[in-house]
Write a protein that holds these residues in place. Sequence first.
Motif, PDB file in Angstrom:
ATOM      1  N   SER A 167       7.419 -46.386   6.212  1.00  0.00           N
ATOM      2  CA  SER A 167       7.826 -45.401   7.216  1.00  0.00           C
ATOM      3  C   SER A 167       9.334 -45.542   7.348  1.00  0.00           C
ATOM      4  N   ARG A 168      10.021 -44.561   7.934  1.00  0.00           N
ATOM      5  CA  ARG A 168      11.475 -44.592   7.800  1.00  0.00           C
ATOM      6  C   ARG A 168      12.215 -43.919   8.952  1.00  0.00           C
ATOM      7  N   LEU A 169      13.502 -44.259   9.024  1.00  0.00           N
ATOM      8  CA  LEU A 169      14.456 -43.596   9.903  1.00  0.00           C
ATOM      9  C   LEU A 169      15.464 -42.888   9.014  1.00  0.00           C
ATOM     10  N   ALA A 170      15.460 -41.563   9.028  1.00  0.00           N
ATOM     11  CA  ALA A 170      16.360 -40.771   8.188  1.00  0.00           C
ATOM     12  C   ALA A 170      17.466 -40.199   9.068  1.00  0.00           C
ATOM     13  N   GLY A 171      18.713 -40.355   8.625  1.00  0.00           N
ATOM     14  CA  GLY A 171      19.802 -39.854   9.453  1.00  0.00           C
ATOM     15  C   GLY A 171      21.160 -40.055   8.837  1.00  0.00           C
ATOM     16  N   VAL A 172      22.123 -40.428   9.680  1.00  0.00           N
ATOM     17  CA  VAL A 172      23.520 -40.540   9.271  1.00  0.00           C
ATOM     18  C   VAL A 172      24.045 -41.920   9.649  1.00  0.00           C
ATOM     19  N   MET A 178      23.986 -47.143  11.732  1.00  0.00           N
ATOM     20  CA  MET A 178      23.263 -45.898  11.974  1.00  0.00           C
ATOM     21  C   MET A 178      23.790 -45.236  13.247  1.00  0.00           C
ATOM     22  N   VAL A 179      24.282 -44.000  13.127  1.00  0.00           N
ATOM     23  CA  VAL A 179      24.754 -43.261  14.304  1.00  0.00           C
ATOM     24  C   VAL A 179      23.724 -42.243  14.765  1.00  0.00           C
ATOM     25  N   SER A 180      22.771 -41.910  13.887  1.00  0.00           N
ATOM     26  CA  SER A 180      21.713 -40.974  14.256  1.00  0.00           C
ATOM     27  C   SER A 180      20.592 -41.082  13.235  1.00  0.00           C
ATOM     28  N   GLY A 181      19.365 -41.294  13.721  1.00  0.00           N
ATOM     29  CA  GLY A 181      18.232 -41.363  12.817  1.00  0.00           C
ATOM     30  C   GLY A 181      16.959 -40.906  13.502  1.00  0.00           C
ATOM     31  N   GLN A 182      16.068 -40.281  12.746  1.00  0.00           N
ATOM     32  CA  GLN A 182      14.784 -39.845  13.269  1.00  0.00           C
ATOM     33  C   GLN A 182      13.664 -40.451  12.436  1.00  0.00           C
ATOM     34  N   PHE A 183      12.567 -40.771  13.106  1.00  0.00           N
ATOM     35  CA  PHE A 183      11.446 -41.448  12.459  1.00  0.00           C
ATOM     36  C   PHE A 183      10.589 -40.456  11.677  1.00  0.00           C
ATOM     37  N   SER A 192      10.423 -36.976  13.722  1.00  0.00           N
ATOM     38  CA  SER A 192       9.815 -37.048  15.051  1.00  0.00           C
ATOM     39  C   SER A 192      10.563 -36.243  16.104  1.00  0.00           C
ATOM     40  N   GLY A 193      11.875 -36.016  15.896  1.00  0.00           N
ATOM     41  CA  GLY A 193      12.689 -35.333  16.901  1.00  0.00           C
ATOM     42  C   GLY A 193      13.332 -36.277  17.887  1.00  0.00           C
ATOM     43  N   VAL A 194      12.911 -37.561  17.905  1.00  0.00           N
ATOM     44  CA  VAL A 194      13.505 -38.577  18.776  1.00  0.00           C
ATOM     45  C   VAL A 194      14.660 -39.245  18.041  1.00  0.00           C
ATOM     46  N   GLU A 195      15.812 -39.345  18.693  1.00  0.00           N
ATOM     47  CA  GLU A 195      17.004 -39.908  18.062  1.00  0.00           C
ATOM     48  C   GLU A 195      17.100 -41.411  18.306  1.00  0.00           C
ATOM     49  N   TYR A 196      17.415 -42.141  17.245  1.00  0.00           N
ATOM     50  CA  TYR A 196      17.680 -43.573  17.319  1.00  0.00           C
ATOM     51  C   TYR A 196      19.065 -43.818  16.731  1.00  0.00           C
ATOM     52  N   ARG A 197      19.723 -44.867  17.207  1.00  0.00           N
ATOM     53  CA  ARG A 197      21.015 -45.247  16.640  1.00  0.00           C
ATOM     54  C   ARG A 197      21.227 -46.734  16.815  1.00  0.00           C
ATOM     55  N   TYR A 198      22.205 -47.252  16.118  1.00  0.00           N
ATOM     56  CA  TYR A 198      22.531 -48.676  16.228  1.00  0.00           C
ATOM     57  C   TYR A 198      23.122 -48.949  17.605  1.00  0.00           C
ATOM     58  N   GLU A 199      22.452 -49.786  18.382  1.00  0.00           N
ATOM     59  CA  GLU A 199      22.914 -50.114  19.728  1.00  0.00           C
ATOM     60  C   GLU A 199      22.397 -51.501  20.101  1.00  0.00           C
ATOM     61  N   PRO A 200      23.029 -52.546  19.574  1.00  0.00           N
ATOM     62  CA  PRO A 200      22.583 -53.912  19.873  1.00  0.00           C
ATOM     63  C   PRO A 200      22.808 -54.249  21.345  1.00  0.00           C
ATOM     64  N   SER A 201      22.010 -55.166  21.832  1.00  0.00           N
ATOM     65  CA  SER A 201      22.119 -55.578  23.232  1.00  0.00           C
ATOM     66  C   SER A 201      23.315 -56.499  23.426  1.00  0.00           C
ATOM     67  N   ASP A 202      23.697 -56.674  24.693  1.00  0.00           N
ATOM     68  CA  ASP A 202      24.705 -57.667  25.055  1.00  0.00           C
ATOM     69  C   ASP A 202      24.046 -58.657  26.002  1.00  0.00           C
ATOM     70  N   ASP A 203      24.841 -59.341  26.823  1.00  0.00           N
ATOM     71  CA  ASP A 203      24.264 -60.345  27.718  1.00  0.00           C
ATOM     72  C   ASP A 203      23.772 -59.756  29.036  1.00  0.00           C
ATOM     73  N   ARG A 204      23.808 -58.425  29.156  1.00  0.00           N
ATOM     74  CA  ARG A 204      23.401 -57.798  30.421  1.00  0.00           C
ATOM     75  C   ARG A 204      22.246 -56.817  30.245  1.00  0.00           C
ATOM     76  N   GLU A 205      22.229 -56.067  29.152  1.00  0.00           N
ATOM     77  CA  GLU A 205      21.198 -55.043  29.038  1.00  0.00           C
ATOM     78  C   GLU A 205      20.860 -54.728  27.587  1.00  0.00           C
ATOM     79  N   VAL A 206      19.672 -54.145  27.421  1.00  0.00           N
ATOM     80  CA  VAL A 206      19.253 -53.565  26.147  1.00  0.00           C
ATOM     81  C   VAL A 206      19.348 -52.052  26.307  1.00  0.00           C
ATOM     82  N   PRO A 207      20.197 -51.380  25.564  1.00  0.00           N
ATOM     83  CA  PRO A 207      20.290 -49.912  25.690  1.00  0.00           C
ATOM     84  C   PRO A 207      18.951 -49.241  25.422  1.00  0.00           C
ATOM     85  N   HIS A 208      18.665 -48.205  26.175  1.00  0.00           N
ATOM     86  CA  HIS A 208      17.418 -47.452  26.036  1.00  0.00           C
ATOM     87  C   HIS A 208      16.217 -48.399  26.016  1.00  0.00           C
TER      88      HIS A 208
END
Length: 330
Positions: A167-172, A178-183, A192-208
């Motif tokens: 299965s895959r994330l196709a995008g840019v 990854m700045v934009s990917g869909q499953f 899928s229409g749902v957007e994913y991107r590279y967004e690692p967590s820090d010491d305070r929060e996990v994005p999304h």
Amino acid sequence: MEEEVEEQEIFVGPRDFEGRYHGRGTLRFPASMVRFEGRFRHGEKHGRGTLFFGEPDEDDDPSDSNDTGGSSLSGVFRDGLLEGLGRYTFADGSFLEGTYVAGELCGAVSEVSAVGLVAFTGQYERNCRHGPGIMWLEPLSNSGRIEGTWKDGVLQGKATYFYPDDSRLAGVWKDGTMVSGQFIDTDSSTASGVEYRYEPSDDREVPHALLPDPYEARLVLVKQSLIAGANEGLFAKRRIARGQVASFYNGVRITHKTRDSRPWRDNDNTISLDDELVIDVPPACGSTQRYCASLGHKANHTFTNNAAYDRYSHPRFGDIKCIRAIRDIE
């Protein structure tokens, strides 16, 4: 003023009538710890040979062909430069193998790890990735692969990340991330229409924090544990084969010092990532209504474990831990 001093050469082998290196020999440059073993023609490297870079072994024997020191470059040389198929081997045993043109990698190249697993295969230009290729992330831990196009060594433009089940994330991708990917599921060609991107967590929060990973969501779910005294647990929704990644363990990233300095009851959902960092799902995020971006923290421990923790390089979360089946899970 600085003066440029010509480095001393030590040559062992035959010479031509003008005193130039000619035939099979060894040329050493002691100051830079470089040597060449192979064939010469009228003073130039010409024919099959190997360049060795780095310190020699302790015996310091220039006649020892197994004395490789650090890295090495081998192949067929023409007028001093490598031409055609060649291999650059690093000190740890990993290597690059491909076509050399005038001493530079140019064309199809394979990058192979020290244990013999392919890490990248694709096009090179001027000694770096340039053109279409396939990169395996953490090949030893099967973190999936990326198919795309590299420019001057960096992944750029349209690309596709393949999970371990294809299965895959196709995008840019931009500058390697990854700045934009869909499953897209394994049995589908529709995004899928749902957007994913590279967004690692820090010491305070996990994005999304409430955006589930689509691969994980297909394989596992959270419900009341069957283990006495436990709360929720992680269950397989479908068959998971031995060796397959079943779940991801992401969270905020704290230091070992931070973890060790707080009450141990706050560390129920922590796991060491490396010598510096710990992944933590804080108690306030224990409910899937507060955090469900990954579900690995919901797995419980028993004396008959069917899975184990492993490293994983994720296109959205970055370097994290995963849960990998150590036997078939029905």
